[in-house]
Design a protein around this motif. Structure first.
Motif, short mmCIF file in Angstrom:
data_model
loop_
_atom_site.label_atom_id
_atom_site.label_comp_id
_atom_site.label_asym_id
_atom_site.label_seq_id
_atom_site.Cartn_x
_atom_site.Cartn_y
_atom_site.Cartn_z
N CYS A 28 0.82 -0.92 0.21
CA CYS A 28 0.36 0.12 -0.03
C CYS A 28 0.51 1.06 0.26
O CYS A 28 1.57 1.36 0.76
CB CYS A 28 -1.47 -0.40 1.42
SG CYS A 28 -2.03 1.51 1.56
N CYS A 31 -0.01 4.00 3.09
CA CYS A 31 1.36 3.19 4.51
C CYS A 31 2.24 2.76 4.63
O CYS A 31 2.91 2.44 5.72
CB CYS A 31 -0.22 3.10 5.38
SG CYS A 31 -0.69 0.97 5.14
N CYS A 51 -5.57 2.01 8.78
CA CYS A 51 -5.14 2.32 7.02
C CYS A 51 -6.77 2.79 6.32
O CYS A 51 -7.02 1.34 5.97
CB CYS A 51 -4.32 2.35 6.13
SG CYS A 51 -3.92 3.04 4.56
ZN LIG Z 1 -2.25 0.80 3.34
#
Ligand SMILES: [Zn+2]
Length: 73
Positions: A28, A31, A51
């Motif tokens: 991701c 994050c 997140c």
């Molecule tokens: Zn994330």
């Protein structure tokens, strides 16, 4: 930085239909794979928040949908 690329070859096969491909999981970017952020709740007290992009998993996938249609002119 190295990048892995995935390739989809578009070919109608049998009856045309909707097709969907899911990519391999990727870290991701929001994050950076941590899955959460620490947010201040009170002075000196931080609370862990998932997140919003990866919902705490630390990974994201892309769903690619191919929708075959007749070539109406
Ligand atoms: Zn994330």
């Amino acid at each position: 930085m190295s990048k892995k690329k995935e390739l989809i070859i578009l070919e109608p096969d049998g009856r045309i239909r909707k097709e969907a491909f899911m990519t391999a999981p990727m870290v991701c970017p929001y994050c950076n794979g941590r899955g959460c952020f620490m947010e201040p709740l009170l002075p000196g007290v931080d609370v862990k928040k998932d997140c919003p992009d990866c919902k705490g998993t630390g990974e994201v996938v892309a769903m690619v949908t191919i929708d075959w249609k007749p070539n109406i002119k």
